[in-house]
Write an enzyme that holds these catalytic residues in place. Structure first.
Site, PDB file in Angstrom:
ATOM      1  N   GLY A 308      40.495  31.598  29.745  1.00 31.16           N
ATOM      2  CA  GLY A 308      39.121  32.062  29.327  1.00 31.16           C
ATOM      3  C   GLY A 308      39.660  29.855  29.491  1.00 31.16           C
ATOM      4  O   GLY A 308      38.901  29.449  29.261  1.00 31.16           O
ATOM      5  N   SER A 311      40.710  24.631  32.647  1.00 32.99           N
ATOM      6  CA  SER A 311      39.462  23.279  33.103  1.00 32.99           C
ATOM      7  C   SER A 311      38.378  23.416  33.796  1.00 32.99           C
ATOM      8  O   SER A 311      37.157  23.692  33.773  1.00 32.99           O
ATOM      9  CB  SER A 311      40.268  22.111  33.256  1.00 32.99           C
ATOM     10  OG  SER A 311      41.325  21.803  34.166  1.00 32.99           O
ATOM     11  N   CYS A 313      37.737  26.903  34.348  1.00 32.68           N
ATOM     12  CA  CYS A 313      37.635  28.971  34.033  1.00 32.68           C
ATOM     13  C   CYS A 313      35.931  28.578  33.996  1.00 32.68           C
ATOM     14  O   CYS A 313      35.753  28.153  32.873  1.00 32.68           O
ATOM     15  CB  CYS A 313      38.469  29.387  32.769  1.00 32.68           C
ATOM     16  SG  CYS A 313      39.713  29.234  33.356  1.00 32.68           S
ATOM     17  N   GLY A 347      46.838  27.368  30.290  1.00 37.31           N
ATOM     18  CA  GLY A 347      45.303  25.973  30.177  1.00 37.31           C
ATOM     19  C   GLY A 347      44.924  25.702  29.157  1.00 37.31           C
ATOM     20  O   GLY A 347      44.661  26.024  28.779  1.00 37.31           O
ATOM     21  N   GLY A 369      47.415  22.525  35.283  1.00 39.66           N
ATOM     22  CA  GLY A 369      47.042  22.929  36.089  1.00 39.66           C
ATOM     23  C   GLY A 369      46.012  21.524  36.579  1.00 39.66           C
ATOM     24  O   GLY A 369      47.046  20.984  38.005  1.00 39.66           O
ATOM     25  N   GLY A 397      39.868  31.913  40.852  1.00 39.32           N
ATOM     26  CA  GLY A 397      38.432  32.503  40.636  1.00 39.32           C
ATOM     27  C   GLY A 397      37.170  32.149  40.234  1.00 39.32           C
ATOM     28  O   GLY A 397      35.980  32.667  40.884  1.00 39.32           O
ATOM     29  N   ARG A 409      42.893  39.022  41.212  1.00 37.97           N
ATOM     30  CA  ARG A 409      43.160  38.661  39.758  1.00 37.97           C
ATOM     31  C   ARG A 409      42.027  38.661  38.243  1.00 37.97           C
ATOM     32  O   ARG A 409      42.273  38.804  38.093  1.00 37.97           O
ATOM     33  CB  ARG A 409      43.451  36.532  39.506  1.00 37.97           C
ATOM     34  CG  ARG A 409      44.000  36.095  38.583  1.00 37.97           C
ATOM     35  CD  ARG A 409      44.757  34.283  39.407  1.00 37.97           C
ATOM     36  NE  ARG A 409      45.025  34.222  37.439  1.00 37.97           N
ATOM     37  CZ  ARG A 409      44.715  33.673  36.875  1.00 37.97           C
ATOM     38  NH1 ARG A 409      43.210  33.397  36.238  1.00 37.97           N
ATOM     39  NH2 ARG A 409      44.904  33.137  35.527  1.00 37.97           N
ATOM     40  N   GLU A 424      34.455  33.344  38.859  1.00 41.16           N
ATOM     41  CA  GLU A 424      34.601  32.823  37.182  1.00 41.16           C
ATOM     42  C   GLU A 424      35.596  31.595  37.011  1.00 41.16           C
ATOM     43  O   GLU A 424      36.303  31.024  36.050  1.00 41.16           O
ATOM     44  CB  GLU A 424      35.690  34.170  36.328  1.00 41.16           C
ATOM     45  CG  GLU A 424      34.892  35.512  35.795  1.00 41.16           C
ATOM     46  CD  GLU A 424      35.747  36.413  35.573  1.00 41.16           C
ATOM     47  OE1 GLU A 424      36.364  35.709  35.000  1.00 41.16           O
ATOM     48  OE2 GLU A 424      36.107  37.244  35.516  1.00 41.16           O
TER      49      GLU A 424
HETATM   50  P1  XMP Z   1      44.359  23.351  32.782  1.00 44.04           P
HETATM   51  O1  XMP Z   1      42.795  23.600  32.157  1.00 44.04           O
HETATM   52  O2  XMP Z   1      45.308  23.248  32.972  1.00 44.04           O
HETATM   53  O3  XMP Z   1      44.475  25.223  33.722  1.00 44.04           O
HETATM   54  O4  XMP Z   1      43.469  23.875  34.251  1.00 44.04           O
HETATM   55  C1  XMP Z   1      44.645  26.485  34.617  1.00 44.04           C
HETATM   56  C2  XMP Z   1      45.117  27.789  34.511  1.00 44.04           C
HETATM   57  O5  XMP Z   1      43.271  28.498  34.440  1.00 44.04           O
HETATM   58  C3  XMP Z   1      44.199  29.687  34.722  1.00 44.04           C
HETATM   59  N1  XMP Z   1      43.151  30.014  35.884  1.00 44.04           N
HETATM   60  C4  XMP Z   1      41.450  30.568  35.540  1.00 44.04           C
HETATM   61  N2  XMP Z   1      41.045  31.070  34.683  1.00 44.04           N
HETATM   62  N3  XMP Z   1      39.508  31.201  36.037  1.00 44.04           N
HETATM   63  C5  XMP Z   1      39.734  30.952  35.171  1.00 44.04           C
HETATM   64  O6  XMP Z   1      38.724  31.868  33.904  1.00 44.04           O
HETATM   65  C6  XMP Z   1      39.219  30.142  36.922  1.00 44.04           C
HETATM   66  O7  XMP Z   1      39.208  30.049  38.109  1.00 44.04           O
HETATM   67  C7  XMP Z   1      40.711  29.762  37.245  1.00 44.04           C
HETATM   68  N4  XMP Z   1      41.749  29.183  37.476  1.00 44.04           N
HETATM   69  C8  XMP Z   1      42.846  29.543  37.074  1.00 44.04           C
HETATM   70  C9  XMP Z   1      45.246  29.715  35.506  1.00 44.04           C
HETATM   71  O8  XMP Z   1      45.300  30.419  33.585  1.00 44.04           O
HETATM   72  C10 XMP Z   1      46.025  28.173  35.136  1.00 44.04           C
HETATM   73  O9  XMP Z   1      47.680  28.852  35.162  1.00 44.04           O
END
Ligand code: XMP
Length: 497
Positions: A308, A311, A313, A347, A369, A397, A409, A424
Site C-alpha cells: 500500500g 502513489s 494505491c 512503491g 512506477g 488495481g 493481483r 484498490e
Molecule cells: P509508485 O509509488 O512508484 O508505486 O507509483 C508503484 C507500485 O505500486 C503498486 N501498485 C498498486 N498498489 N493498488 C495498490 O495498492 C494499485 O492499484 C496498484 N498498482 C500498482 C505496485 O507494487 C507498483 O510497483
C-alpha cells in the site's frame, strides 16, 4: 467500577501498537566521509543470480513498463519488469523484443534471393529499414551479400537485373560465438559493415553489423546476460504457471510473482510451483512483514516489499491494511539477510532521497512506477491539460486496469456484469518528463549523494554503515523548500505534483 479503571483485555491490548515508519519519518544521519558521490558504486543484486549496475527497477504496470521502457531501463543498467495486462503472445513477443534489442548477432535477418530483381530488393530493404542483405538460396546457404552501394548504379541503368549480377559474391563470414572485437577486426580488415554468421554447412544463422556493435558500445553500463543481451524482468500471477514457463522459455531473466498480498498461503503454493517450473530467478511479492518473509525466503530468489505505499494505491484506505514502507522493508530485510536473499522496496518513492532511504532500511534495489510514468518510453501518449503536458498513470488495481486485465493481483474474481469492481487503486496522470535516461540520471545521482553523506562506497557498505534519525513534522517541513516562491523548476524536485 469506573469506566477507565476496567482491567486490561483482549481488545485494549491491541491498542498497545508497535510503531511503523515511512520515508518522511526518517533521515539518514550524515557521517564522516571520504566518498565523492560520483564515485559511489551503485551496482547491486536484484535476485540471487542477477546483478544490476543500477539498483532500480520499473514497475510492472500497464502505464509504465512494456518493451520500449524495459529496453531503456536495461541499457541504463537497471531492470524493467513487463506488466501482466498483456495476453500471452504479446508478453512473449515483448520479452523477445527486449532480449534482441542489443544482441550482437541479429537473428531476424532480412535476406535476398539471387533471382530477385535489384528493384525488388531495393524496395524490400527500404521497407525493412536495412541497408544491406545476405543473399541466400532456398537452403539458406550464403551465396553473396548485397548492399545499397552495390545496388545504386543498377537502379540507374539496370534495375530489372537479377541480384546475382549485382551482389558481392566473396562474402566474409564468421561462425557462432564470434565476439564483437573479432567481428570488428574482420570489418576493419575487409572494409565491410556486415558479417553473416554461418553454420558448418555455410547456412545463414545470423548477422553482425557495425551499426549494432557501435550501438552496444554507447551503453557501457547496461545490464546484460552472459550472451550480452539486455536483462528482462516479467510479472506473472501466482497461479499462472503456463505463462511463467512461456516467458521463461522466451528468455526472461527474472520472474516477479505479482500479488498485492503474497502472504496468502495459496499464493505461496502457486509461487513455489512456478519456482520449480522455470529456470529464471523468481522474486516473490508483495509482502510487508517478517513473518511473510520467513514463509517465503526458503524458496524465493528475492523478496519484494510494499503493502500500500504506492502513489496510485488505495489498498490501505480501502482495506484498512498496510505497512509503512521503511518499517516493512526493514522487517523483511532482517529475515532476508540471514538467508542472503535480495530485497526490493516497491512503491512510495517520490524522490531520490526516498530511494536511498529504502536501501538504508535494508533493500538491495528499489522499484518505481510514478517516477517513470511520465517518460517518453512509458506506454501511452502525451496529453495536454490546461496547457501542461501529462501521461496517463493508473494503479493495476484501478477499475480501468482491472478491466484491461483482471483482478487477480488483488485476489479478486472478475465481477458479474451487474456488479462493480472493488478497486484498490486510482487512475491518474503524471507530468510529462522527457527521456527515461534523464529521470534515471537524477534518481541515481541523488542516491549517490546519499552514499556520499554516509561515507559508503558500495551498496552493501551503505546498508551496513547508514543510520536513521527520526524526524518530527517540523523537521519534515524544514526538509522541503520553504518560505520561498520557487521560480525555476529543479529537475529532481517538485513539492507534490
Ligand atoms: P509508485 O509509488 O512508484 O508505486 O507509483 C508503484 C507500485 O505500486 C503498486 N501498485 C498498486 N498498489 N493498488 C495498490 O495498492 C494499485 O492499484 C496498484 N498498482 C500498482 C505496485 O507494487 C507498483 O510497483
Amino acid at each position: 467500577m469506573a469506566r477507565d479503571s476496567r482491567p486490561e483485555g483482549q481488545y485494549t491490548d491491541k491498542l498497545r501498537v508497535p510503531e511503523a515508519l515511512t520515508f518522511d519519518d526518517v533521515l539518514l544521519r550524515p557521517k564522516e566521509s571520504r566518498v565523492e558521490p560520483d564515485e559511489a558504486d551503485v551496482s547491486t543484486r536484484v535476485s540471487t543470480n542477477v546483478e544490476l549496475n543500477v539498483p532500480v527497477l520499473s514497475a510492472a504496470m500497464d502505464t509504465v513498463t512494456e518493451g520500449e521502457l524495459a529496453v531503456e531501463m536495461a541499457r541504463q543498467g537497471g531492470l524493467g519488469v513487463l506488466h501482466r495486462n498483456m495476453d500471452l503472445d504479446e508478453v512473449v513477443s515483448e520479452v523477445e523484443y527486449v532480449k534482441r534489442a542489443d544482441e550482437l548477432i541479429i537473428r531476424d535477418v532480412v535476406t535476398a534471393s539471387p533471382d530477385q530483381t535489384v528493384r525488388e530488393v531495393d524496395a524490400m530493404m527500404e521497407n525493412a529499414g536495412v541497408s544491406g542483405a545476405p543473399v541466400v538460396d532456398e537452403d539458406d546457404e550464403v551465396l553473396g551479400i548485397i548492399s545499397g552501394t552495390d545496388i545504386r548504379p543498377y537502379l540507374e541503368v539496370g534495375d530489372a537485373d537479377e541480384v546475382r549480377e549485382a551482389m558481392t559474391d566473396e562474402v566474409i563470414t564468421a561462425t557462432e560465438g564470434v565476439t564483437a572485437r573479432e567481428a570488428l577486426e574482420l570489418m576493419y580488415e575487409h572494409k565491410i559493415e556486415r558479417v553473416p554468421i554461418v553454420d558448418d554447412e555455410d547456412r545463414l544463422t545470423g548477422l553482425v553489423t557495425m551499426q549494432k556493435i557501435l550501438q552496444r558500445r554507447e551503453y557501457g553500463n547496461a545490464a546484460r546476460d552472459d550472451d550480452g543481451s539486455l536483462l528482462c524482468g516479467v510479472a506473472v500471477g501466482p497461479f499462472e504457471t503456463d505463462r511463467a514457463v512461456a516467458v521463461d522459455d522466451a528468455g526472461a531473466d527474472v520472474l516477479f510473482i505479482d500479488c498485492a498480498h503474497a502472504h496468502n498461503l495459496n499464493v505461496i503454493d502457486g509461487a513455489r510451483d512456478i519456482k520449480e517450473s522455470v529456470e529464471a530467478d523468481v522474486v516473490v511479492g508483495n509482502i510487508g512483514t517478517a513473518e511473510a518473509a520467513e514463509d517465503i525466503v526458503g524458496f524465493a530468489d528475492g523478496l519484494k516489499v510494499g503493502i500500500g505505499p504506492g502513489s496510485i494505491c488505495t489498498t490501505r484506505v480501502v482495506s484498512g491494511s498496510g505497512m509503512p514502507q521503511i518499517t516493512a522493508v526493514a522487517q523483511v530485510a532482517d529475515v532476508a539477510a540471514d538467508h542472503d536473499v535480495p530485497v526490493i522496496a516497491d512503491g512510495g518513492i517520490r524522490y531520490s532521497g526516498d530511494a536511498i532511504k529504502a536501501i538504508a532500511a535494508g533493500a538491495d534495489a528499489v522499484m518505481l512506477g510514478s517516477y517513470f510514468a511520465g517518460t517518453d518510453e512509458a506506454p501511452g501518449r502525451v496529453i495536454t491539460i490546461e496547457g501542461k503536458k501529462y501521461k496517463q498513470y493508473r494503479g493495476m488495481g484501478s477499475v480501468g486496469a482491472m478491466q484491461s486485465g483482471d483482478g487477480d493481483r488483488y485476489l479478486k474474481d472478475e465481477p458479474d456484469e451487474e456488479d462493480e469492481y472493488v478497486p484498490e487503486g486510482v487512475e491518474a496522470a503524471k507530468p510529462y518528463k522527457g527521456s527515461l535516461e534523464g529521470e534515471l540520471h537524477q534518481l541515481v545521482g541523488g542516491m549517490q549523494s546519499g552514499m556520499g553523506y554516509v561515507g559508503a562506497e558500495t551498496i552493501p557498505e551503505f546498508k551496513e554503515r547508514s543510520e536513521f534519525v527520526r524526524v518530527s513534522s517540523a523537521g519534515q517541513q524544514e526538509s522541503h523548500a520553504h518560505d520561498v516562491m520557487i521560480t525555476d523548476e529543479a529537475p529532481n524536485y517538485s513539492p507534490g505534483e
